[in-house]
Design an enzyme around this catalytic site. Sequence first.
Site, mmCIF file in Angstrom:
data_model
loop_
_atom_site.group_PDB
_atom_site.id
_atom_site.type_symbol
_atom_site.label_atom_id
_atom_site.label_comp_id
_atom_site.label_asym_id
_atom_site.label_seq_id
_atom_site.Cartn_x
_atom_site.Cartn_y
_atom_site.Cartn_z
ATOM 1 N N HIS A 95 3.799 7.592 -7.469
ATOM 2 C CA HIS A 95 4.357 7.242 -5.885
ATOM 3 C C HIS A 95 4.282 5.402 -6.173
ATOM 4 O O HIS A 95 3.242 5.301 -6.554
ATOM 5 C CB HIS A 95 3.193 7.778 -5.516
ATOM 6 C CG HIS A 95 4.199 7.793 -3.577
ATOM 7 N ND1 HIS A 95 3.660 6.581 -3.396
ATOM 8 C CD2 HIS A 95 4.500 8.679 -2.432
ATOM 9 C CE1 HIS A 95 4.919 6.307 -1.822
ATOM 10 N NE2 HIS A 95 5.010 7.294 -2.199
ATOM 11 N N GLU A 167 13.079 8.550 -4.998
ATOM 12 C CA GLU A 167 12.085 8.397 -4.185
ATOM 13 C C GLU A 167 12.887 6.385 -4.029
ATOM 14 O O GLU A 167 11.587 5.664 -4.716
ATOM 15 C CB GLU A 167 10.653 8.287 -3.996
ATOM 16 C CG GLU A 167 10.131 9.748 -3.452
ATOM 17 C CD GLU A 167 8.907 9.826 -3.299
ATOM 18 O OE1 GLU A 167 9.163 10.730 -1.589
ATOM 19 O OE2 GLU A 167 8.235 9.324 -3.003
ATOM 20 N N GLY A 173 8.832 5.083 4.426
ATOM 21 C CA GLY A 173 8.620 4.395 5.435
ATOM 22 C C GLY A 173 9.582 3.114 6.138
ATOM 23 O O GLY A 173 8.618 2.729 6.865
#
Length: 259
Positions: A95, A167, A173
């Site tokens: 991530h 991603e 975000g």
Amino acid sequence: MKKFLVTANWKLNGSYNFINKNIKIIKKINHSLKYCQLSISPPYVYLHYINNLIKNTSISLTAQNVDIHLKGSFTGEISVNMLKDIGVKYVIIGHSERRIYHNEDINFISKKFVLIKKYNLIPILCIGETEEQRKNKLIEKICINQINSILKISNINIFSNTIIAYEPLWAIGSGKIADINEVKKVILFIRKYISSLNKEIVENIYFQYGGSVNYFNINNFFKKKYINGFLIGKASLTMKNFIFLIEKIEKNLYLLNRS
Ligand code: PEP
């Protein structure tokens, strides 16, 4: 039939209060889902507790991280066996928040990937480019570098029954979702690359998209079957919105499967 995997990444959020209130709601909607499969990724300390709450449901548990060691003097770390012990099925690795705030590099992430597979858990490998890399047309190179780094210490079979989450860093975000055509291009590129090494393996890989997914911006994602799931951060934290989002995904999947 592959179900569409929605992973709720709660990051550093949650409490007993939050969980007690919201797992009930998630269990209720889960009951009615035919096309969508839910997985919850809370902070480590709540995994065991949530595992007890979701027993006898099809909801699964995802860990947000794991260490590369199995035991020993590694203060603060958690091993794959510990995660297995408490009922975890998937582990998020690579991530961008761990790459950025914890300096995790592609070699370290590759070691995690191989270890997770060796111990029969399922890695969710996050890959994606920064805004700068995107401007410099490096998207494919960035994604393939991570895959090649895994291939350096293993072989193509390691990708069987794994998840690759595309991603883009600039989308996480930020409220900016990637264009479905760009997502499609990246996923098809990765598929083609893996397929050139082994045609069968690629069919056993789930491709998720993650980056500012919410109720309002997912319509275009269901025109074709390019992705097999979403990794969702912010929108999974407000339960009312999350439930609307799941209902919308389920409805779109129903229509897609009919067409
Ligand atoms: C994520 O953290 O993986 C993510 C996709 O977050 P958000 O949905 O908030 O962009």
